[in-house]
Design a protein around this motif. Structure first.
Motif, PDB file in Angstrom:
ATOM      1  N   LEU A  42      -9.529 111.717 -38.723  1.00  0.00           N
ATOM      2  CA  LEU A  42      -8.704 112.649 -37.951  1.00  0.00           C
ATOM      3  C   LEU A  42      -8.750 112.307 -36.464  1.00  0.00           C
ATOM      4  O   LEU A  42      -7.744 112.456 -35.766  1.00  0.00           O
ATOM      5  CB  LEU A  42      -9.154 114.080 -38.186  1.00  0.00           C
ATOM      6  N   LEU A  46      -5.494 111.687 -34.205  1.00  0.00           N
ATOM      7  CA  LEU A  46      -5.196 112.353 -32.938  1.00  0.00           C
ATOM      8  C   LEU A  46      -4.959 111.333 -31.829  1.00  0.00           C
ATOM      9  O   LEU A  46      -4.060 111.516 -30.996  1.00  0.00           O
ATOM     10  CB  LEU A  46      -6.344 113.284 -32.562  1.00  0.00           C
ATOM     11  N   GLN A  65      -4.405 116.496 -25.487  1.00  0.00           N
ATOM     12  CA  GLN A  65      -4.687 116.224 -26.903  1.00  0.00           C
ATOM     13  C   GLN A  65      -6.013 115.491 -27.046  1.00  0.00           C
ATOM     14  O   GLN A  65      -6.860 115.865 -27.861  1.00  0.00           O
ATOM     15  CB  GLN A  65      -3.546 115.360 -27.456  1.00  0.00           C
ATOM     16  N   TYR A  69      -8.616 118.112 -28.491  1.00  0.00           N
ATOM     17  CA  TYR A  69      -8.766 117.859 -29.920  1.00  0.00           C
ATOM     18  C   TYR A  69      -9.861 116.828 -30.186  1.00  0.00           C
ATOM     19  O   TYR A  69     -10.879 117.128 -30.795  1.00  0.00           O
ATOM     20  CB  TYR A  69      -7.454 117.329 -30.483  1.00  0.00           C
ATOM     21  N   VAL A  73     -12.750 119.859 -30.260  1.00  0.00           N
ATOM     22  CA  VAL A  73     -12.617 120.365 -31.630  1.00  0.00           C
ATOM     23  C   VAL A  73     -13.327 119.462 -32.628  1.00  0.00           C
ATOM     24  O   VAL A  73     -14.037 119.926 -33.528  1.00  0.00           O
ATOM     25  CB  VAL A  73     -11.113 120.510 -31.962  1.00  0.00           C
TER      26      VAL A  73
ATOM     27  N   LEU B  35      -9.317 120.449 -41.957  1.00  0.00           N
ATOM     28  CA  LEU B  35      -8.844 119.195 -41.370  1.00  0.00           C
ATOM     29  C   LEU B  35      -7.373 118.969 -41.704  1.00  0.00           C
ATOM     30  O   LEU B  35      -6.590 118.516 -40.859  1.00  0.00           O
ATOM     31  CB  LEU B  35      -9.684 118.024 -41.871  1.00  0.00           C
ATOM     32  N   GLU B  38      -5.212 120.960 -39.529  1.00  0.00           N
ATOM     33  CA  GLU B  38      -5.036 120.321 -38.218  1.00  0.00           C
ATOM     34  C   GLU B  38      -3.915 119.299 -38.274  1.00  0.00           C
ATOM     35  O   GLU B  38      -3.113 119.193 -37.341  1.00  0.00           O
ATOM     36  CB  GLU B  38      -6.327 119.620 -37.801  1.00  0.00           C
ATOM     37  N   ASN B  42      -0.508 119.289 -36.066  1.00  0.00           N
ATOM     38  CA  ASN B  42      -0.162 118.155 -35.217  1.00  0.00           C
ATOM     39  C   ASN B  42       1.216 117.611 -35.544  1.00  0.00           C
ATOM     40  O   ASN B  42       1.918 117.146 -34.649  1.00  0.00           O
ATOM     41  CB  ASN B  42      -1.206 117.064 -35.368  1.00  0.00           C
ATOM     42  N   MET B  68      -1.814 124.016 -29.558  1.00  0.00           N
ATOM     43  CA  MET B  68      -3.161 123.424 -29.481  1.00  0.00           C
ATOM     44  C   MET B  68      -4.219 124.497 -29.305  1.00  0.00           C
ATOM     45  O   MET B  68      -5.278 124.457 -29.953  1.00  0.00           O
ATOM     46  CB  MET B  68      -3.229 122.488 -28.292  1.00  0.00           C
ATOM     47  N   ALA B  71      -4.703 126.270 -32.497  1.00  0.00           N
ATOM     48  CA  ALA B  71      -5.443 125.439 -33.443  1.00  0.00           C
ATOM     49  C   ALA B  71      -6.931 125.459 -33.122  1.00  0.00           C
ATOM     50  O   ALA B  71      -7.768 125.519 -34.031  1.00  0.00           O
ATOM     51  CB  ALA B  71      -4.915 124.013 -33.404  1.00  0.00           C
ATOM     52  N   ALA B  72      -7.274 125.430 -31.825  1.00  0.00           N
ATOM     53  CA  ALA B  72      -8.686 125.471 -31.456  1.00  0.00           C
ATOM     54  C   ALA B  72      -9.305 126.798 -31.882  1.00  0.00           C
ATOM     55  O   ALA B  72     -10.415 126.835 -32.431  1.00  0.00           O
ATOM     56  CB  ALA B  72      -8.834 125.265 -29.952  1.00  0.00           C
ATOM     57  N   VAL B  75      -9.885 126.784 -35.591  1.00  0.00           N
ATOM     58  CA  VAL B  75     -11.052 125.986 -35.982  1.00  0.00           C
ATOM     59  C   VAL B  75     -12.336 126.758 -35.720  1.00  0.00           C
ATOM     60  O   VAL B  75     -13.262 126.738 -36.543  1.00  0.00           O
ATOM     61  CB  VAL B  75     -11.050 124.650 -35.218  1.00  0.00           C
TER      62      VAL B  75
END
Lengths: 185, 102
Positions: A42, A46, A65, A69, A73, B35, B38, B42, B68, B71-72, B75
């Motif tokens: 992943l 990204l 990003q 990410y 993350v 995952l 995610e 994306n 984003m 998404a954070a 998570v």
């Protein structure tokens, strides 16, 4: 003229590399049995997406990003995978195979639907993109938009992040995890 | 705009979204489901940024940054749930965590 066509070919080459890396690492994420390798794939996904964002002249989003990410993350993911250790392994075995076949058929149908709808609806209109000035996608432009036109989105994002932080603390606190022993509240 | 047209980016975005959906459907470990989520987010982000470039407006990029942040947050909550599940010594399998099923 020659310079323009050479740079066009270069952009195409970078695009093909990034797109194939993106697709390949995406498939790798869902096919590894070890979640550690999935998380590493992943990160590759990204990074290649950040390259695609750069090609679309979204410099600030590409930087965000990579920082948010691929930095924050994914570090969180890797910490949890390390915390769980061997329990995190997820072999493919078990379950009737018609479920997997149905899932593959469903996602293939979804992809076909996306391609057909976008292809029919766009019908050539997506070939001539608007001209942009050099400020497009820079941090200054993003910041100006965030603090003027899109102020509500900015404020809502901060509230969402605050709620998620509080939720994470509540879920992770030990006293809530064992309410039966709850002497210490 | 040099290089491929926006439609190619949208194709990659659609493929990423469907890959993530496939992962959510066929994997049973909650970590890999997260995952895959995610990957879906994306894919949506890539489509947003591609269309923002096509129309030459920055609002799509703002939307992508908001996605984003969401998404954070997702998570954080999801990993908190997984850690809580593993602390209670339950099996990490989304098919077996069915206590709330009616």
């Amino acid at each position: 003229m020659i310079v323009a066509s050479v740079s066009n070919v270069l952009v195409w080459a970078v695009w093909v590399l990034a797109a194939f890396a993106c697709v390949g690492t995406g498939i790798a994420v869902i096919s590894f049995t070890n979640p550690f390798y999935s998380a590493l794939s992943l990160i590759g996904n990204l990074a290649s997406l950040a390259v695609l964002y750069l090609l679309l002249s979204a410099e600030f989003v590409a930087a965000a990003q990579v920082l948010v990410y691929a930095g924050a993350v994914m570090v969180m993911f890797l910490f949890v995978i390390a915390y769980l250790g061997g329990r995190a392994d997820a072999p493919w075995a078990g379950g009737p195979s018609w479920q997997a076949l149905g899932a593959v058929a469903a996602s293939a149908a979804l992809f076909t639907e996306v391609v057909v709808v976008v292809g029919l609806k766009s019908s050539g209109r997506l070939s001539h993109s608007a001209h942009i000035d050099s400020a497009y996608g820079t941090p200054a432009e993003i910041g100006r938009l965030f603090l003027t036109d899109q102020l509500l989105a900015f404020e809502i994002t901060s509230i969402v992040l605050l709620i998620a932080a509080v939720g994470g603390v509540i879920l992770g606190s030990h006293s809530r995890a064992h309410p039966v022993e709850g002497v210490e509240q | 705009m040099r290089g491929p047209d926006v439609i190619w980016y949208v194709g990659v975005a659609g493929f990423l979204f469907c890959t993530g959906a496939l992962g959510v459907l066929i994997r049973r470990s909650p970590l890999i489901v997260l995952l895959s989520l995610e990957i879906m987010l994306n894919g949506a982000n890539l489509a947003l940024i591609a269309f923002a470039r096509h129309y030459g407006q920055g609002a799509g990029q703002i939307f992508a940054i908001t996605v984003m942040a969401v998404a954070a947050s997702e998570v954080v909550v999801g990993l908190g749930l997984i850690v809580a599940i593993s602390r209670r010594n339950l099996e990490l399998d989304v098919d077996k965590l069915s206590t709330l099923r009616g």
